[in-house]
Design a protein around this motif. Structure first.
Motif, PDB file in Angstrom:
ATOM      1  N   UNK A   1      -3.423 -14.419  28.861  1.00  0.00           N
ATOM      2  CA  UNK A   1      -2.674 -15.282  29.778  1.00  0.00           C
ATOM      3  C   UNK A   1      -1.177 -15.126  29.542  1.00  0.00           C
ATOM      4  N   UNK A   2      -0.773 -15.122  28.276  1.00  0.00           N
ATOM      5  CA  UNK A   2       0.640 -14.949  27.927  1.00  0.00           C
ATOM      6  C   UNK A   2       1.157 -13.610  28.447  1.00  0.00           C
ATOM      7  N   UNK A   3       0.374 -12.563  28.222  1.00  0.00           N
ATOM      8  CA  UNK A   3       0.786 -11.223  28.646  1.00  0.00           C
ATOM      9  C   UNK A   3       0.832 -11.098  30.168  1.00  0.00           C
ATOM     10  N   UNK A   4       0.005 -11.876  30.847  1.00  0.00           N
ATOM     11  CA  UNK A   4      -0.042 -11.819  32.301  1.00  0.00           C
ATOM     12  C   UNK A   4       0.991 -12.707  32.980  1.00  0.00           C
ATOM     13  N   UNK A   5       1.766 -13.442  32.190  1.00  0.00           N
ATOM     14  CA  UNK A   5       2.792 -14.337  32.733  1.00  0.00           C
ATOM     15  C   UNK A   5       4.156 -13.660  32.648  1.00  0.00           C
ATOM     16  N   UNK A   6       4.933 -13.748  33.703  1.00  0.00           N
ATOM     17  CA  UNK A   6       6.278 -13.182  33.680  1.00  0.00           C
ATOM     18  C   UNK A   6       7.069 -13.783  32.523  1.00  0.00           C
ATOM     19  N   UNK A   7       7.844 -12.964  31.845  1.00  0.00           N
ATOM     20  CA  UNK A   7       8.581 -13.407  30.664  1.00  0.00           C
ATOM     21  C   UNK A   7       9.414 -14.655  30.942  1.00  0.00           C
ATOM     22  N   UNK A   8      10.094 -14.673  32.073  1.00  0.00           N
ATOM     23  CA  UNK A   8      10.963 -15.807  32.392  1.00  0.00           C
ATOM     24  C   UNK A   8      10.185 -17.066  32.780  1.00  0.00           C
ATOM     25  N   UNK A   9       8.852 -16.942  32.941  1.00  0.00           N
ATOM     26  CA  UNK A   9       8.034 -18.096  33.311  1.00  0.00           C
ATOM     27  C   UNK A   9       7.166 -18.589  32.164  1.00  0.00           C
ATOM     28  N   UNK A  10       7.325 -18.017  30.981  1.00  0.00           N
ATOM     29  CA  UNK A  10       6.543 -18.448  29.826  1.00  0.00           C
ATOM     30  C   UNK A  10       6.882 -19.887  29.447  1.00  0.00           C
ATOM     31  N   UNK A  11       5.870 -20.657  29.083  1.00  0.00           N
ATOM     32  CA  UNK A  11       6.069 -22.031  28.639  1.00  0.00           C
ATOM     33  C   UNK A  11       6.931 -22.016  27.377  1.00  0.00           C
ATOM     34  N   UNK A  12       7.820 -22.977  27.226  1.00  0.00           N
ATOM     35  CA  UNK A  12       8.825 -22.922  26.169  1.00  0.00           C
ATOM     36  C   UNK A  12       8.241 -22.882  24.758  1.00  0.00           C
ATOM     37  N   UNK A  13       7.035 -23.409  24.565  1.00  0.00           N
ATOM     38  CA  UNK A  13       6.440 -23.414  23.226  1.00  0.00           C
ATOM     39  C   UNK A  13       6.049 -22.023  22.749  1.00  0.00           C
ATOM     40  N   UNK A  14       5.857 -21.091  23.680  1.00  0.00           N
ATOM     41  CA  UNK A  14       5.562 -19.713  23.277  1.00  0.00           C
ATOM     42  C   UNK A  14       6.466 -18.699  23.987  1.00  0.00           C
ATOM     43  N   UNK A  15       7.522 -19.186  24.604  1.00  0.00           N
ATOM     44  CA  UNK A  15       8.504 -18.283  25.210  1.00  0.00           C
ATOM     45  C   UNK A  15       9.279 -17.556  24.116  1.00  0.00           C
ATOM     46  N   UNK A  16       9.888 -16.447  24.471  1.00  0.00           N
ATOM     47  CA  UNK A  16      10.692 -15.703  23.503  1.00  0.00           C
ATOM     48  C   UNK A  16      11.910 -16.534  23.101  1.00  0.00           C
ATOM     49  N   UNK A  17      12.270 -16.491  21.821  1.00  0.00           N
ATOM     50  CA  UNK A  17      13.420 -17.252  21.357  1.00  0.00           C
ATOM     51  C   UNK A  17      14.723 -16.755  21.993  1.00  0.00           C
ATOM     52  N   UNK A  18      14.765 -15.472  22.329  1.00  0.00           N
ATOM     53  CA  UNK A  18      15.975 -14.949  22.978  1.00  0.00           C
ATOM     54  C   UNK A  18      16.189 -15.597  24.346  1.00  0.00           C
ATOM     55  N   UNK A  19      15.100 -16.079  24.956  1.00  0.00           N
ATOM     56  CA  UNK A  19      15.206 -16.744  26.252  1.00  0.00           C
ATOM     57  C   UNK A  19      15.423 -18.247  26.097  1.00  0.00           C
ATOM     58  N   UNK A  20      14.826 -18.825  25.062  1.00  0.00           N
ATOM     59  CA  UNK A  20      14.946 -20.274  24.850  1.00  0.00           C
ATOM     60  C   UNK A  20      16.348 -20.644  24.373  1.00  0.00           C
ATOM     61  N   UNK A  21      16.896 -19.846  23.453  1.00  0.00           N
ATOM     62  CA  UNK A  21      18.169 -20.206  22.820  1.00  0.00           C
ATOM     63  C   UNK A  21      19.343 -19.309  23.189  1.00  0.00           C
ATOM     64  N   UNK A  22      19.101 -18.286  24.004  1.00  0.00           N
ATOM     65  CA  UNK A  22      20.180 -17.422  24.515  1.00  0.00           C
ATOM     66  C   UNK A  22      21.158 -16.910  23.448  1.00  0.00           C
TER      67      UNK A  22
END
Length: 217
Positions: free
Chosen positions: A107-128
Motif C-alpha cells: 500500500x505504501x509503495x502504491x501511494x504517491x510519495x507526496x500523498x503518504x500519511x505523515x506517520x510513514x511519509x519520508x522525513x525529507x517531505x515532512x520536515x523539508x
C-alpha cells in the motif's frame, strides 16, 4: 516556564493519557503546529526566522514498522486511527480483518510519495530539510545524548531536564528493535525491499542510514 533557579518539570509528559497530544495545555494557545501550515514556503519562512531550528529523525524501516504496529495492525494501539484510515482506504483492508505487514508495505509503495500519511511519509517531505536550514538534527537511536547536546547548545541545560521514563516502563533496547525488524521484515520479498529502498532513498542518504538487505527474505 520554570521558576527562577529551578528546572522545568518535563516529567508531566510521562503521565499524559494515551493518544494525548504531547503539548502542554497551558501553552497550546501560544503555539502553532507546523503541521497546520500547508504552504511549504510559508513554513520555511517561519522556521528560518526562528532562533534555533532542530529536528529528530529515525531509521526509515524502523519508523515504517512502528507506524504499522501502532496505527494499522489488527491490535494497533491507535484503533481510532486504524478504523478511520481503513474506511478511507478500503483497498488496504477491512476493519474487521487483519492487514498484514506485506499488504501495508505494498500500500505504501502504491501511494504517491507526496500523498503518504505523515506517520510513514519520508522525513525529507515532512520536515523539508532541503528548504529549511536546521541548526541541529538528532536521531531517535541516540535520543538521550542528542537531546542533552541540543539543550547544551541552546543554553537550556540548566533549566530543562530530558524526561526519564517511569520505573514501570519497559525500556526498549537496540536489540529489541533488531529483533522486531527481523521478525517482520523476514516476511518481505527482496524485490519489495528494493522498492522500499528506492522510495525512501532520500531519507537514507540525507540522514546517513544504511539499508539492511540481510533482514529480508
Amino acid at each position: 516556564m520554570a521558576p527562577p533557579g529551578s528546572k522545568a518539570d518535563m516529567q508531566q509528559f510521562n503521565v499524559l493519557p494515551k493518544q494525548y497530544p504531547h503539548t502542554d495545555s497551558q501553552v497550546g494557545k501560544y503555539v502553532q503546529r507546523l503541521s497546520t501550515i500547508k504552504d511549504s514556503r510559508k513554513k520555511a519562512a517561519i522556521l528560518n526566522n526562528a532562533t534555533t531550528k532542530f529536528m529528530f529523525v529515525r531509521h526509515p524501516l524502523t519508523r515504517i514498522l512502528s507506524a504499522y504496529r501502532d496505527k494499522i495492525a489488527d491490535k494497533a494501539d491507535d484503533q481510532r486511527f486504524r478504523k478511520s484510515y481503513l474506511r478511507k482506504n478500503p483497498k488496504l483492508g477491512k476493519i474487521s480483518t487483519s492487514v498484514s505487514f506485506v499488504q501495508f508495505l505494498n500500500h505504501v509503495l502504491g501511494t504517491l510519495t507526496e500523498q503518504l500519511e505523515m506517520h510513514w511519509a519520508r522525513m525529507v517531505d515532512v520536515c523539508n530539510p532541503c528548504v529549511i536550514n536546521y541548526d541541529f538534527v538528532g536521531k531517535h537511536e541516540s535520543m538521550r545524548d542528542d537531546s542533552a547536546e541540543l539543550l547544551r547548545r541552546t543554553g537550556l541545560a540548566e533549566s530543562i531536564d530530558f524526561p526519564v521514563r517511569n520505573a514501570t516502563y519497559k525500556k526498549a533496547t537496540s536489540s529489541d528493535d533488531v529483533t522486531l525488524m527481523r521478525t517482520y521484515y523476514k516476511q518481505v520479498p527482496l524485490d519489495l525491499a528494493r522498492q522500499l529502498h528506492a522510495k525512501y532513498e532520500a531519507d537514507f542518504l540525507l540522514f546517513n542510514y544504511t539499508f539492511p538487505y540481510e533482514l529480508f527474505a
